[in-house]
Design a protein around this motif. Structure first.
Motif, PDB file in Angstrom:
ATOM      1  N   ALA A 140      -4.015  12.710   4.965  1.00 16.16           N
ATOM      2  CA  ALA A 140      -4.772  11.534   4.481  1.00 16.16           C
ATOM      3  C   ALA A 140      -3.670  10.328   4.065  1.00 16.16           C
ATOM      4  O   ALA A 140      -3.837   9.268   4.251  1.00 16.16           O
TER       5      ALA A 140
ATOM      6  N   PHE B  17      -0.004  11.693  12.850  1.00 11.98           N
ATOM      7  CA  PHE B  17      -0.296  10.512  12.458  1.00 11.98           C
ATOM      8  C   PHE B  17       1.064   9.704  12.614  1.00 11.98           C
ATOM      9  O   PHE B  17       0.878   8.454  13.297  1.00 11.98           O
TER      10      PHE B  17
ATOM     11  N   TRP C 173      -1.220  -1.160  10.008  1.00 14.03           N
ATOM     12  CA  TRP C 173      -2.205  -1.759  11.233  1.00 14.03           C
ATOM     13  C   TRP C 173      -2.825  -3.069  10.583  1.00 14.03           C
ATOM     14  O   TRP C 173      -3.019  -3.960  11.502  1.00 14.03           O
ATOM     15  N   ALA C 174      -3.287  -2.940   9.535  1.00  9.90           N
ATOM     16  CA  ALA C 174      -4.233  -4.141   8.862  1.00  9.90           C
ATOM     17  C   ALA C 174      -3.025  -5.195   8.148  1.00  9.90           C
ATOM     18  O   ALA C 174      -3.560  -5.915   7.731  1.00  9.90           O
ATOM     19  N   GLY C 175      -1.855  -4.889   8.479  1.00 15.24           N
ATOM     20  CA  GLY C 175      -0.998  -6.107   8.005  1.00 15.24           C
ATOM     21  C   GLY C 175      -0.073  -5.605   6.754  1.00 15.24           C
ATOM     22  O   GLY C 175       0.576  -6.500   6.311  1.00 15.24           O
ATOM     23  N   ALA C 176      -0.434  -4.718   6.000  1.00 14.33           N
ATOM     24  CA  ALA C 176       0.259  -4.246   4.632  1.00 14.33           C
ATOM     25  C   ALA C 176       1.737  -3.563   5.141  1.00 14.33           C
ATOM     26  O   ALA C 176       2.082  -3.323   6.195  1.00 14.33           O
TER      27      ALA C 176
ATOM     28  N   ILE D 234      -0.653   4.421   8.191  1.00 13.11           N
ATOM     29  CA  ILE D 234      -1.000   4.058   9.441  1.00 13.11           C
ATOM     30  C   ILE D 234      -2.101   2.938   9.405  1.00 13.11           C
ATOM     31  O   ILE D 234      -1.809   1.773   9.851  1.00 13.11           O
ATOM     32  N   GLY D 235      -3.070   3.196   8.732  1.00 17.13           N
ATOM     33  CA  GLY D 235      -4.309   2.153   8.542  1.00 17.13           C
ATOM     34  C   GLY D 235      -3.966   1.013   7.946  1.00 17.13           C
ATOM     35  O   GLY D 235      -4.208  -0.314   8.433  1.00 17.13           O
ATOM     36  N   ALA D 236      -3.111   0.949   6.892  1.00 11.99           N
ATOM     37  CA  ALA D 236      -2.690  -0.238   6.023  1.00 11.99           C
ATOM     38  C   ALA D 236      -1.779  -1.261   6.916  1.00 11.99           C
ATOM     39  O   ALA D 236      -1.745  -2.220   6.716  1.00 11.99           O
TER      40      ALA D 236
ATOM     41  N   GLY E 252      -2.636   8.642   7.217  1.00 11.63           N
ATOM     42  CA  GLY E 252      -3.713   7.943   7.565  1.00 11.63           C
ATOM     43  C   GLY E 252      -3.789   6.505   6.933  1.00 11.63           C
ATOM     44  O   GLY E 252      -3.839   5.584   7.473  1.00 11.63           O
ATOM     45  N   VAL E 253      -3.773   6.834   5.733  1.00  7.09           N
ATOM     46  CA  VAL E 253      -3.760   5.467   4.834  1.00  7.09           C
ATOM     47  C   VAL E 253      -2.544   4.514   5.414  1.00  7.09           C
ATOM     48  O   VAL E 253      -2.804   3.508   5.318  1.00  7.09           O
TER      49      VAL E 253
ATOM     50  N   VAL F 265       0.881  -1.154  -0.049  1.00  2.87           N
ATOM     51  CA  VAL F 265       0.015  -0.045  -0.060  1.00  2.87           C
ATOM     52  C   VAL F 265       0.876   1.236  -0.061  1.00  2.87           C
ATOM     53  O   VAL F 265       1.667   1.426   0.889  1.00  2.87           O
TER      54      VAL F 265
ATOM     55  N   CYS G  10       2.099   0.954  14.805  1.00  7.00           N
ATOM     56  CA  CYS G  10       1.917   0.498  13.469  1.00  7.00           C
ATOM     57  C   CYS G  10       3.051   0.547  12.741  1.00  7.00           C
ATOM     58  O   CYS G  10       3.788   1.714  12.529  1.00  7.00           O
TER      59      CYS G  10
END
Lengths: 607, 343
Positions: free
Chosen positions: A281, A311, A291-294, A287-289, A284-285, A237, A320
């Motif tokens: 943004a 962030f 966290w989700a393993g990417a 950190i979110g990705a 954010g992407v 990502v 993360c």
């Protein structure tokens, strides 16, 4: 029209500089000069002589002045050189200043209408009727503006002794696949060469003689190298927002991904590259990705890092994995967006509010841009934290010679991740429980079945079980653990490179200053009788080698391309007693550092 | 052996499997009523808790993901920016079901840009805006959805016009836009179930009174005012895909919209017929109601079949975060090819 240099050199006889000189070309931004300059650079490189090319471009699409500096040096010194040996003046707006700044004895090729040859009596001038040559050689008037610059490539090739075969090959390489453009430009270069052959007396001050010092090497920029590092690291990502000088990291990665990151079974992509609405943004992407393993990354520059800071603090505290690339430009504020700097050392090291220190990698070559970007993903997942790759405009966007990269073998380090089976076996799992006492806790990836892996991630205080906590002991033990984790990375980050002569006088530097330091050390040794030891820092946290160097040296000159000595401040944070030996050698006028700057400042400190 | 007295859903889980930690919000907070309906609807829809990512920003509303689906993964991120975190999560793993719990302070101020772009990209998520017109955690300042003329507890009056999250979302082309009321659990339940069946961004503005800072006389978002003014557009029914054929819908009496998974939402007119697929008609109705001071609730706009973020990104169906190394690390021959190009 000049048959010979129009002004004879006064007094001194000049000796011939063979494969050791610098060229500067002054043109107007947007006039297509980049292709011509790169052809000239590449042709010298193909002649076997180490080169570097630095584009001093404006923050503008067309119309403002731009300069391109080529340094050719048989010894392999590729740092910027302040004094120009051959100046090519194509821009009326800057021509006078361009000539006035030259050192005595330099050679000037200029566009005839500029009539520069009366300005100074200590330079060699060659007046070239570019318009006349292009009119005669190119049948299509509307293309004259585009190929006019290629004329000076031919003229320079003739006067320097560059093989036209190499010029033709370099043009073909530059314009690969565009046959008409290739022919047009090759014809223009040849016209310039032929004109010079009949109209210019040969000069013997500057000379290119075929050598073999670039065999097997290639020309690259650091952003391409970083893009390759990320692609081979299996980044999945990528979120970004365009900003000079980092944009080409993602643009190159995107090009490569279109070809090499397609699932053969489905024809679908195995990487998401998304241009976001801003850097907030993008962060954010990432950190979110993460966290989700990417394996997630962004590439930006200083202003972008400022926007991402909140962030990044969350990523540090919530742990993360994420990779942030800072291709540094000159700040503060919008600053000089197209000029280089090492001014984000402090920003990246302690990015965000509260107590933070981040793992930072400082590549100093093309190969390190590639390797460190690759390694950043392993470190991010191993230490479950944001990792910075701190490059700069000089590394990222300029032309560097390098050996081809070596394939980085082996499995990725995905860090401590519990799968469904492991979760079933563990009785007492806590997301932030330091089971192994290394500060690194076991995490789970959202979506793991079994009903035992879910946890709540937050930027607020939490206990080892990820529960909300305002308990002072929970807070302190957590933030202390994060520090232990950070310091634990000393064993995993790239160690510094030491070049020892047994001297007690040390030089320290990092990143793009390396070539200038290498050259400065030789000057100090050969002309000042001052041998030095050299330690190139490659990462934060500082490893033991850094501490030993500080301890062993009597005095350490720390070279940085910023005003405040930001790396020195970091060293002071970690080694307050030893840091008293540091002397700041600083360069921050927005140009790339030169060896002479370093030498001059060290000499000024006194022996 | 006796049969299990506790009811289970179609994947064999009890409602207890969908609850979270005990709420720490003020007693009577509208947000807790929303939490209850998230639990209820997720259970009814048979969503697997381990496949849920619960995301939020900062504020009272953003605390709520702790209170539902305790087996899921939650991420309480930074103010107003759960939208970008969610975008990252769904890119990493498109198999996850995403829920964002946000508030009016979170979404309508700093979060506005991210919300707008999330809708533009049609990020798959059930986005619940728990809307009370005030900032709760910082003790009662106006938010950007506070109505003109509404007063704060200490008496100051809002003079700046509010933003309407729903007409904004409709204008942006969001394929699922609803407004509900935390005091109308039945309607909220239907809307949430339909939102879970929707592909892409489902945006729900739930007016949710703040009992501590915005429930006094003079507040336009108090329980009393809202109960007096609520005007449901339609009575909603939801027929989940797994019950197809089991429920008879009397023909001619209701509108019906079918969702990609086969679920259907029915709309029975209450006052006048409202077409939830007519965006411009919807604007007119909402604007008229606003002028009259009515509080319209219902499923305001539905459009199925719009491409989502995943269509734009052309990603593999499998979660890219966990693809095997062989699929994401090109081999030495690729590096060689890249080097050869540069030679």
């Amino acid at each position: 029209m000049s048959l010979a240099p129009s002004t004879s050199l006064q007094a001194e006889e000049t000796k011939t500089l063979i494969n050791d000189f610098s060229i500067e070309v002054a043109t107007v931004n947007g006039s297509g000069s980049q292709t011509a300059n790169n052809a000239l650079l590449r042709a010298i490189f193909q002649m076997g002589i180490p080169v570097s090319g630095k584009n001093l471009f404006p923050s503008n699409i067309a119309g403002l002045p731009t300069w391109f500096q080529i340094r050719a040096n048989a010894k392999g010194y590729v740092a910027r050189k302040h004094d120009i040996d051959l100046m090519i003046c194509m821009n009326p707006e800057t021509a006078k200043d361009d000539v006035m700044k030259l050192p005595s004895g330099s050679t000037v090729i200029f566009d005839e209408p500029l009539k520069l040859d009366t300005l100074r009596g200590d330079l060699s001038f060659y007046s070239v009727p570019f318009q006349q040559i292009v009119s005669a050689s190119c049948p299509e008037p509307k293309l004259h503006k585009l190929v006019k610059n290629m004329i000076y490539v031919g003229v320079a090739a003739n006067t320097l002794g560059i093989d036209m075969q190499e010029i033709r090959a370099a043009i073909a390489k530059q314009l690969k696949g565009k046959q008409k453009a290739v022919e047009l430009n090759q014809t223009a270069a040849q016209a310039g060469f032929d004109w010079a052959d009949s109209n210019m007396l040969p000069q013997d001050r500057l000379r290119v003689i075929r050598d073999n010092k670039t065999d097997g090497m290639l020309i690259m920029d650091g952003n391409t190298a970083c893009a390759l590092g990320a692609m081979f690291a299996g980044v999945t990502v990528v979120a970004w927002y365009p900003i000079t000088p980092s944009s080409s990291v993602v643009e190159k990665l995107s090009d490569y991904a279109d070809r090499y990151r397609i699932d053969p079974a489905t024809g679908k992509r195995t990487i998401a590259i998304i241009q976001m609405e801003d850097e907030l943004a993008s962060a954010g992407v990432v950190i979110g990705a993460g966290w989700a393993g990417a394996r997630a990354m962004t590439a930006t520059s200083g202003p972008g890092i400022s926007l991402m800071s909140e962030f990044i603090g969350l990523g540090y505290f919530a742990e993360c994995p994420s990779v942030f690339m800072d291709v540094t430009r000159m700040g503060p504020s919008t600053g000089l967006p197209t000029r280089t700097s090492q001014g984000d050392i402090g920003l990246t090291a302690k990015c965000s509010h509260g107590d933070t220190y981040h793992i930072c990698l400082y590549p100093g070559s093309m190969e390190e841009c590639y390797q460190f970007t690759y390694q950043a993903f392993d470190l991010a997942e191993r230490f479950q934290t944001p990792v910075f790759v701190v490059s700069d405009l000089d590394l990222g966007m300029q032309n560097w010679i390098t050996k081809p990269f070596t394939y980085l073998e082996g499995p990725f380090d995905r860090g401590k991740v519990l799968d469904q089976t492991q979760l079933q076996e563990i009785q007492d799992w806590g997301r932030y429980k330091d089971t192994d006492e290394d500060g690194i806790c076991w995490r789970t990836i959202p979506g793991t079945p079994g009903g035992k892996g879910g946890y709540f991630t937050r930027g607020t205080g939490h206990n080892p079980y990820a529960g909300y906590s305002e308990n002072p002991e929970d807070w302190k033990s957590n933030i202390d653990r994060l520090q232990r984790k950070f310091l634990g990375a000393r064993a995993a980050v790239p160690c510094p490179i030491l070049q020892s002569t047994g001297s007690k006088r040390g030089l320290m530097a990092f990143g793009s200053s390396d070539p200038a330091v290498v050259e400065a050390r030789d000057i100090l040794r050969d002309t000042c009788g001052m041998p030095t030891d050299y330690l190139r820092i490659r990462a934060l946290p500082f490893t033991e080698e850094v501490e030993s160097f500080l301890r062993d040296m009597e005095v350490i000159y720390l070279v940085e391309q910023n005003r405040d000595g930001q790396m020195a401040s970091l060293l002071r944070d970690f080694f307050p007693d030893l840091a008293v030996k540091l002397r700041n050698v600083l360069h921050y006028d927005s140009t790339a550092i030169t060896a002479q700057t370093i030498v001059d400042q060290i000499i000024a400190f006194g022996k | 052996m006796t049969t299990n007295p506790v009811p289970t859903n179609q994947i064999g889980l009890t409602k207890q499997d969908y609850v979270g930690a005990k709420s720490t919000l003020c007693a009577g907070c509208g947000h807790d009523a929303i939490t209850s309906q998230i639990i209820q609807s997720a259970w009814e829809m048979g969503i697997e808790p381990h496949r849920v990512a619960k995301l939020s920003g900062i504020g009272c509303s953003s605390k709520t993901p702790t209170y539902f689906l305790g087996q899921a993964w939650g991420f309480n991120s930074v103010h107003g920016r759960a939208a970008s975190v969610c975008t990252g999560v769904t890119l990493a793993n498109r198999q996850l079901v995403n829920i964002i719990a946000s508030g009016d302070g979170d979404s309508m101020s700093i979060g506005m840009g991210q919300l707008v772009h999330m809708i533009r990209r049609n990020v798959p998520v059930v986005y619940i805006l728990e809307d009370n017109g005030v900032y709760g955690l910082t003790k009662g300042q106006f938010s950007a959805t506070a109505d003109v003329g509404s007063t704060l507890k200490h008496g100051s009056v809002n003079e700046i016009p509010p933003l309407d999250p729903c007409t904004l979302a409709m204008e942006l082309g969001c394929g699922f836009v609803a407004r509900s009321f935390s005091g109308n659990p039945k309607q909220l339940n239907m809307i949430l179930k339909a939102a879970f069946a929707h592909k892409g961004t489902a945006f729900i503005d739930v007016i949710s009174p703040c009992v501590t800072w915005n429930n006094h006389e003079g507040s336009t978002k108090s329980y009393k005012t809202l109960k007096d003014k609520e005007m449901p557009l339609h009575e909603l029914g939801f027929v989940p895909f797994y019950e197809l054929g089991a429920v008879e819908i009397p023909p001619g009496e209701a509108r019906e919209v079918e969702f990609p998974d086969g679920s259907r939402v029915t709309f029975r007119a209450i006052r006048e017929d409202y077409d939830p697929t007519d965006r411009f008609g919807g604007y007119r109705t909402i604007h008229k109601a606003r002028i009259k001071g009515e509080f319209l609730t219902g499923l305001l706009y539905v459009q199925q079949g719009k491409p989502t973020l995943h269509d734009f990104m052309h990603l593999t169906e499998a979660a890219i975060a966990t693809l095997p190394q062989a699929l994401v690390k090109p081999g030495p021959e690729v590096l060689q090819a890249c080097m050869d190009e540069l030679l």
